[in-house]
Scaffold this motif. Structure first.
Motif, PDB file in Angstrom:
ATOM      1  N   TYR A  30     -40.372 -82.393 -31.053  1.00  0.00           N
ATOM      2  CA  TYR A  30     -39.287 -81.434 -30.828  1.00  0.00           C
ATOM      3  C   TYR A  30     -38.235 -81.647 -31.913  1.00  0.00           C
ATOM      4  O   TYR A  30     -37.599 -82.687 -31.973  1.00  0.00           O
ATOM      5  CB  TYR A  30     -38.678 -81.637 -29.443  1.00  0.00           C
ATOM      6  CG  TYR A  30     -37.497 -80.735 -29.137  1.00  0.00           C
ATOM      7  CD1 TYR A  30     -37.687 -79.392 -28.831  1.00  0.00           C
ATOM      8  CD2 TYR A  30     -36.198 -81.232 -29.163  1.00  0.00           C
ATOM      9  CE1 TYR A  30     -36.608 -78.568 -28.548  1.00  0.00           C
ATOM     10  CE2 TYR A  30     -35.114 -80.417 -28.876  1.00  0.00           C
ATOM     11  CZ  TYR A  30     -35.321 -79.084 -28.570  1.00  0.00           C
ATOM     12  OH  TYR A  30     -34.258 -78.261 -28.289  1.00  0.00           O
ATOM     13  N   VAL A  74     -37.596 -80.047 -18.946  1.00  0.00           N
ATOM     14  CA  VAL A  74     -38.970 -79.557 -19.050  1.00  0.00           C
ATOM     15  C   VAL A  74     -39.975 -80.638 -18.678  1.00  0.00           C
ATOM     16  O   VAL A  74     -41.002 -80.356 -18.040  1.00  0.00           O
ATOM     17  CB  VAL A  74     -39.245 -78.983 -20.460  1.00  0.00           C
ATOM     18  CG1 VAL A  74     -39.264 -80.077 -21.518  1.00  0.00           C
ATOM     19  CG2 VAL A  74     -40.571 -78.227 -20.477  1.00  0.00           C
ATOM     20  N   VAL A  85     -42.603 -76.244 -25.684  1.00  0.00           N
ATOM     21  CA  VAL A  85     -43.201 -77.568 -25.557  1.00  0.00           C
ATOM     22  C   VAL A  85     -44.547 -77.505 -24.846  1.00  0.00           C
ATOM     23  O   VAL A  85     -45.555 -78.040 -25.339  1.00  0.00           O
ATOM     24  CB  VAL A  85     -42.241 -78.529 -24.815  1.00  0.00           C
ATOM     25  CG1 VAL A  85     -42.956 -79.819 -24.431  1.00  0.00           C
ATOM     26  CG2 VAL A  85     -41.035 -78.856 -25.690  1.00  0.00           C
ATOM     27  N   ALA A 124     -32.474 -83.047 -24.313  1.00  0.00           N
ATOM     28  CA  ALA A 124     -32.942 -81.660 -24.290  1.00  0.00           C
ATOM     29  C   ALA A 124     -34.242 -81.494 -23.503  1.00  0.00           C
ATOM     30  O   ALA A 124     -34.465 -80.443 -22.882  1.00  0.00           O
ATOM     31  CB  ALA A 124     -33.134 -81.157 -25.719  1.00  0.00           C
ATOM     32  N   LEU A 125     -35.099 -82.506 -23.490  1.00  0.00           N
ATOM     33  CA  LEU A 125     -36.419 -82.359 -22.890  1.00  0.00           C
ATOM     34  C   LEU A 125     -36.519 -82.889 -21.464  1.00  0.00           C
ATOM     35  O   LEU A 125     -37.575 -82.761 -20.827  1.00  0.00           O
ATOM     36  CB  LEU A 125     -37.475 -83.058 -23.756  1.00  0.00           C
ATOM     37  CG  LEU A 125     -37.671 -82.501 -25.171  1.00  0.00           C
ATOM     38  CD1 LEU A 125     -38.847 -83.184 -25.851  1.00  0.00           C
ATOM     39  CD2 LEU A 125     -37.883 -80.992 -25.154  1.00  0.00           C
ATOM     40  N   SER A 174     -34.529 -86.315 -28.766  1.00  0.00           N
ATOM     41  CA  SER A 174     -34.929 -85.165 -27.956  1.00  0.00           C
ATOM     42  C   SER A 174     -34.771 -85.429 -26.467  1.00  0.00           C
ATOM     43  O   SER A 174     -34.964 -84.525 -25.657  1.00  0.00           O
ATOM     44  CB  SER A 174     -36.397 -84.822 -28.242  1.00  0.00           C
ATOM     45  OG  SER A 174     -37.242 -85.894 -27.838  1.00  0.00           O
ATOM     46  N   ASP A 234     -39.968 -87.124 -31.135  1.00  0.00           N
ATOM     47  CA  ASP A 234     -38.976 -86.441 -31.969  1.00  0.00           C
ATOM     48  C   ASP A 234     -39.058 -87.007 -33.380  1.00  0.00           C
ATOM     49  O   ASP A 234     -39.827 -86.541 -34.205  1.00  0.00           O
ATOM     50  CB  ASP A 234     -37.563 -86.540 -31.367  1.00  0.00           C
ATOM     51  CG  ASP A 234     -37.268 -87.897 -30.752  1.00  0.00           C
ATOM     52  OD1 ASP A 234     -37.654 -88.925 -31.333  1.00  0.00           O
ATOM     53  OD2 ASP A 234     -36.653 -87.930 -29.671  1.00  0.00           O
ATOM     54  N   ASP A 244     -37.947 -74.908 -29.812  1.00  0.00           N
ATOM     55  CA  ASP A 244     -37.422 -74.464 -28.525  1.00  0.00           C
ATOM     56  C   ASP A 244     -38.077 -75.232 -27.387  1.00  0.00           C
ATOM     57  O   ASP A 244     -39.288 -75.516 -27.433  1.00  0.00           O
ATOM     58  CB  ASP A 244     -37.656 -72.968 -28.324  1.00  0.00           C
ATOM     59  CG  ASP A 244     -36.977 -72.133 -29.398  1.00  0.00           C
ATOM     60  OD1 ASP A 244     -37.646 -71.229 -29.936  1.00  0.00           O
ATOM     61  OD2 ASP A 244     -35.800 -72.397 -29.692  1.00  0.00           O
ATOM     62  N   VAL A 245     -37.307 -75.524 -26.366  1.00  0.00           N
ATOM     63  CA  VAL A 245     -37.811 -76.268 -25.215  1.00  0.00           C
ATOM     64  C   VAL A 245     -38.976 -75.535 -24.564  1.00  0.00           C
ATOM     65  O   VAL A 245     -39.971 -76.158 -24.144  1.00  0.00           O
ATOM     66  CB  VAL A 245     -36.671 -76.502 -24.205  1.00  0.00           C
ATOM     67  CG1 VAL A 245     -37.210 -77.056 -22.898  1.00  0.00           C
ATOM     68  CG2 VAL A 245     -35.635 -77.461 -24.787  1.00  0.00           C
ATOM     69  N   GLU A 246     -38.899 -74.220 -24.479  1.00  0.00           N
ATOM     70  CA  GLU A 246     -39.945 -73.456 -23.815  1.00  0.00           C
ATOM     71  C   GLU A 246     -41.266 -73.489 -24.580  1.00  0.00           C
ATOM     72  O   GLU A 246     -42.311 -73.116 -24.045  1.00  0.00           O
ATOM     73  CB  GLU A 246     -39.485 -72.005 -23.616  1.00  0.00           C
ATOM     74  CG  GLU A 246     -38.313 -71.869 -22.666  1.00  0.00           C
ATOM     75  CD  GLU A 246     -38.580 -72.531 -21.312  1.00  0.00           C
ATOM     76  OE1 GLU A 246     -39.688 -72.331 -20.767  1.00  0.00           O
ATOM     77  OE2 GLU A 246     -37.694 -73.246 -20.810  1.00  0.00           O
TER      78      GLU A 246
END
Length: 358
Positions: A260, A184, A278, A180-181, A177, A242, A274-276
């Protein structure tokens, strides 16, 4: 006085083997370390390093301990598998039977297991193959966690103190992850509403590592992969992860885990796609949902019921039992081709260690 050898191929091996070393010393024994595949820099002044293959071969060890899936067959003593993590199916196989976790390569004389299901599977394989033994001992790495009486339950913090998130990620491209993270995590740290402790797998892509290292600041502490992470876990209120097995270690603190897109999702995790999602999941985790924590406690009991901090002692007792019992019903396979490949692998691993020398 008995001598024992530790074979280290990855940085995480140090924290797994040191509790075992402490128990060996308590019993009046001696330990030497043979490092091939990572840096030997984490070794402490009182830890004995064997620098060459010849030194390792000549060391009078009754057992060589390995927290990995391979070991040079010519190292001294019986070969003991102590595993590099708490056993779960990480890579999305249809069943645990298809995981290479249970591949018998003919390297080991003794498997020291912790989970009941894991023990049963390896015991069945031992009966089938006849050239190794299995003993359910628990995992040495967790001994300090239980011996020190690490506080279980919510971390005490001041009213105005931001919650701390421990972020750990594995390296495999299809399950990590970290890429991708990054955005954020950087954004949440910048708000000052969250603080992060971040560590990445030793094999993580160097560019990703540098990206996180560059985010270090008042609200984000980057911890290098060769550090002992266990003492840092109690500093966090929640873990973000992850498919890294460190999340199971964190669960023994009775604290929640957010993941995630985990390959090991279940009722013991708050998994998001989804990242949002988190930050909302982290906020939900801080509320300590009872069903989530009950599921995590049940999983911890399944994975590692030993809470006495004496798994290292059980491992050494299991070694003594094997040494006293004598040979297994069958000899280990010759494995000529596998041994040839192992020698090549060892040469490459020794080169990595040499390059990392100060």
């Amino acid at each position: 006085m008995r001598h024992y050898l530790f074979f280290v191929n990855q940085p995480y091996a140090y924290s797994i083997l040191r509790p075992l070393q402490a128990e060996i010393r308590r019993r009046g024994g001696r330990v030497a370390w043979f490092v091939a595949g990572c840096s030997s820099a984490p070794l402490q002044p009182d830890e004995h390093l064997l620098c060459t293959v010849d030194e390792a071969r000549a060391y009078p060890a009754v057992a060589t301990f390995v927290p990995g899936d391979w070991v040079p067959h010519f190292l001294p003593g019986i070969k003991v598998e102590v595993f590099h993590g708490l056993a779960r199916n990480k890579r999305g196989h249809a069943t645990e039977d298809t995981s290479d976790h249970y591949t018998i390569r003919g390297w080991f004389d003794l498997y020291c297991t912790h989970a009941a299901t894991d023990t049963a599977k390896f015991s069945a394989l031992a009966a089938e193959h006849g050239h190794f033994r299995v003993n359910r001992t628990g995992w040495p790495k967790l001994d300090p966690l239980f011996s020190a009486g690490a506080p279980a339950g919510p971390r005490l913090r001041a009213t105005d103190e931001p919650p701390v998130v421990f972020f750990a990620s594995t390296f495999s491209r299809n399950i990590t992850s970290a890429p991708a993270l990054a955005g954020v995590i950087g954004r949440l740290a910048a708000t000052g509403k969250w603080r992060f402790i971040v560590t990445l797998h030793p094999k993580m892509n160097a560019e990703i590592v540098q990206r996180y290292r560059a985010m270090s600041g008042p609200n984000l502490r980057f911890v290098e992969s060769n550090a002992d992470l266990l003492p840092l876990l109690p500093e966090a209120d929640v873990m973000l992860c992850d498919t890294s097995s460190i999340m199971f270690e964190f669960m023994f603190l009775d604290r929640p885990v957010v993941t995630y897109r985990s390959r090991m999702a279940g009722p013991y995790l708050l998994d998001v796609q989804d990242v949002e999602a988190v930050e909302p999941a982290l906020a939900q985790a801080l509320e300590r949902p009872p069903a989530l924590l009950e599921s995590a406690r049940a999983l911890c009991e399944e994975l590692h019921p030993f809470r006495d901090g004496h798994s290292s002692a059980r491992v050494l007792d299991a070694v003594d039992e094997v040494l006293a019992t004598g040979p297994t019903p069958r000899a280990k396979p010759l494995n000529l081709w596998r041994k040839l490949k192992m020698r090549r692998r060892l040469r490459k691993a020794l080169a990595v260690t040499a390059q990392s020398a100060p």
